[in-house]
Design an enzyme around this catalytic site. Structure first.
Site, mmCIF file in Angstrom:
data_model
loop_
_atom_site.group_PDB
_atom_site.id
_atom_site.type_symbol
_atom_site.label_atom_id
_atom_site.label_comp_id
_atom_site.label_asym_id
_atom_site.label_seq_id
_atom_site.Cartn_x
_atom_site.Cartn_y
_atom_site.Cartn_z
ATOM 1 N N ILE A 22 0.830 -1.197 0.000
ATOM 2 C CA ILE A 22 0.000 0.000 0.000
ATOM 3 C C ILE A 22 0.869 1.254 0.000
ATOM 4 O O ILE A 22 0.572 2.239 -0.677
ATOM 5 C CB ILE A 22 -0.952 -0.010 1.211
ATOM 6 C CG1 ILE A 22 -2.010 -1.116 1.045
ATOM 7 C CG2 ILE A 22 -1.633 1.349 1.394
ATOM 8 C CD1 ILE A 22 -2.899 -1.316 2.255
ATOM 9 N N ASP A 67 13.937 2.104 11.220
ATOM 10 C CA ASP A 67 12.917 1.349 11.931
ATOM 11 C C ASP A 67 12.002 2.334 12.658
ATOM 12 O O ASP A 67 12.461 3.070 13.546
ATOM 13 C CB ASP A 67 13.580 0.407 12.929
ATOM 14 C CG ASP A 67 12.615 -0.570 13.577
ATOM 15 O OD1 ASP A 67 11.388 -0.338 13.518
ATOM 16 O OD2 ASP A 67 13.088 -1.560 14.164
ATOM 17 N N TYR A 164 -5.044 -5.100 17.208
ATOM 18 C CA TYR A 164 -5.045 -4.305 15.976
ATOM 19 C C TYR A 164 -6.208 -3.310 15.983
ATOM 20 O O TYR A 164 -6.034 -2.117 15.727
ATOM 21 C CB TYR A 164 -5.141 -5.249 14.782
ATOM 22 C CG TYR A 164 -5.172 -4.583 13.429
ATOM 23 C CD1 TYR A 164 -4.190 -3.679 13.040
ATOM 24 C CD2 TYR A 164 -6.177 -4.901 12.511
ATOM 25 C CE1 TYR A 164 -4.206 -3.096 11.785
ATOM 26 C CE2 TYR A 164 -6.201 -4.329 11.260
ATOM 27 C CZ TYR A 164 -5.217 -3.425 10.894
ATOM 28 O OH TYR A 164 -5.237 -2.851 9.641
ATOM 29 N N LYS A 168 -5.988 0.815 16.106
ATOM 30 C CA LYS A 168 -6.556 1.640 15.040
ATOM 31 C C LYS A 168 -7.622 2.593 15.584
ATOM 32 O O LYS A 168 -7.801 3.699 15.073
ATOM 33 C CB LYS A 168 -7.131 0.758 13.933
ATOM 34 C CG LYS A 168 -6.072 0.000 13.139
ATOM 35 C CD LYS A 168 -5.009 0.926 12.569
ATOM 36 C CE LYS A 168 -4.053 0.175 11.646
ATOM 37 N NZ LYS A 168 -2.945 1.034 11.157
ATOM 38 N N THR A 199 -3.506 -7.441 -0.446
ATOM 39 C CA THR A 199 -2.065 -7.301 -0.219
ATOM 40 C C THR A 199 -1.458 -8.703 -0.187
ATOM 41 O O THR A 199 -2.169 -9.707 -0.123
ATOM 42 C CB THR A 199 -1.753 -6.602 1.115
ATOM 43 O OG1 THR A 199 -2.212 -7.438 2.186
ATOM 44 C CG2 THR A 199 -2.433 -5.240 1.198
#
Length: 258
Positions: A22, A67, A164, A168, A199
């Site tokens: 992406i 990183d 996750y 978000k 993806t």
């Protein structure tokens, strides 16, 4: 899908995986829309490859590596991008996910270190990058735009992806706070909340998820990139603290497929 000249003259840093997936699509679309671009990726070779592609097409681009989980390296990439581009107008934060980093398991089965990893790559680095770029925007005195790549799991149930989804959700809360605190300074922050986007990471499960998507297909990286370009552009100058949801209708059905 990019609109030529939509970002004419803008200086954009795509950080956290700008060299692939992406992020690579966002880099291409920003450049096609007229921006000069700094590409930051953990993989230096991948960042260089993305830049070589843009330069071959006559675009202005610079490669950076580091990183995002390291505060010093993250700050260095932002400062380095501003130095190479002569300032910054837009920051796009990309890297995220759970299944690429830790197992997808029920919440009570998740190890503490796995939860921390997911927060590191989905929220903590973004918060640090936002704080650093806010200082830069204020020093420049010209405003700026921040675009975070989020997920519909931030406002939907996310079976086996609790960390996750929670991270978000934090990203969207961060965007709303930036909007409230910095709109008067000409600084905006918005989020592109993706659903099932095609993806390399989720390719193996694409067939089983398609029946859950009203649109009947996965979204593409280019569609995410188009939304990011719009939010970075002056056409969206009155939009801040918001989410653009790119999910083919998944969020109106819920829950997100586990």
């Amino acid at each position: 899908m990019a609109v030529v000249s939509r970002l004419d003259g803008k200086r954009v840093l795509v950080i956290g995986g700008g060299g692939g997936g992406i992020g690579r699509a966002i880099v291409r679309s920003c450049a096609d829309a007229g921006a000069t671009v700094a590409v930051a990726d953990l993989d230096a070779a991948r960042a260089a490859e993305a830049v070589d592609e843009l330069r071959a097409a006559g675009r202005v681009a610079h490669a950076l590596s580091g990183d995002v989980r390291s505060g010093g390296q993250l700050d260095g990439m932002i400062v380095g991008a501003a130095e190479r581009l002569g300032g910054l107008d837009t920051l796009v934060t990309v890297v995220g996910g759970q299944v690429a980093f830790v197992p997808a398991v029920r919440l009570h089965e998740m190890a503490d270190e796995d939860w921390e990893t997911v927060y590191d790559v989905n929220l903590r680095y973004v918060a640090r990058a936002v704080r650093r770029v806010l200082r830069l925007f204020l020093e420049q005195g010209t405003g700026g735009s921040i675009v975070g790549i989020g997920s519909v799991t931030g406002f939907m149930a996310a079976p086996t992806q609790a960390a996750y989804g929670a991270a978000k959700a934090g990203l969207y809360s961060l965007a709303r706070t930036v909007a409230a605190e910095y709109a008067a300074d000409g600084i905006r922050m918005n989020v592109v909340a993706g659903g099932a986007i095609s993806t390399a990471v989720n390719a193996a499960s694409s067939d089983e998820w398609v029946p859950e998507i009203p649109a009947g297909r996965y979204g593409t990286s280019e569609e995410v990139a188009a939304a990011a370009v719009y939010l970075a552009s002056d056409e969206a100058r009155y939009i801040t603290g918001q989410q653009i949801v790119l999910d083919g209708g998944v969020s109106v059905r819920g829950p997100f497929p586990g």
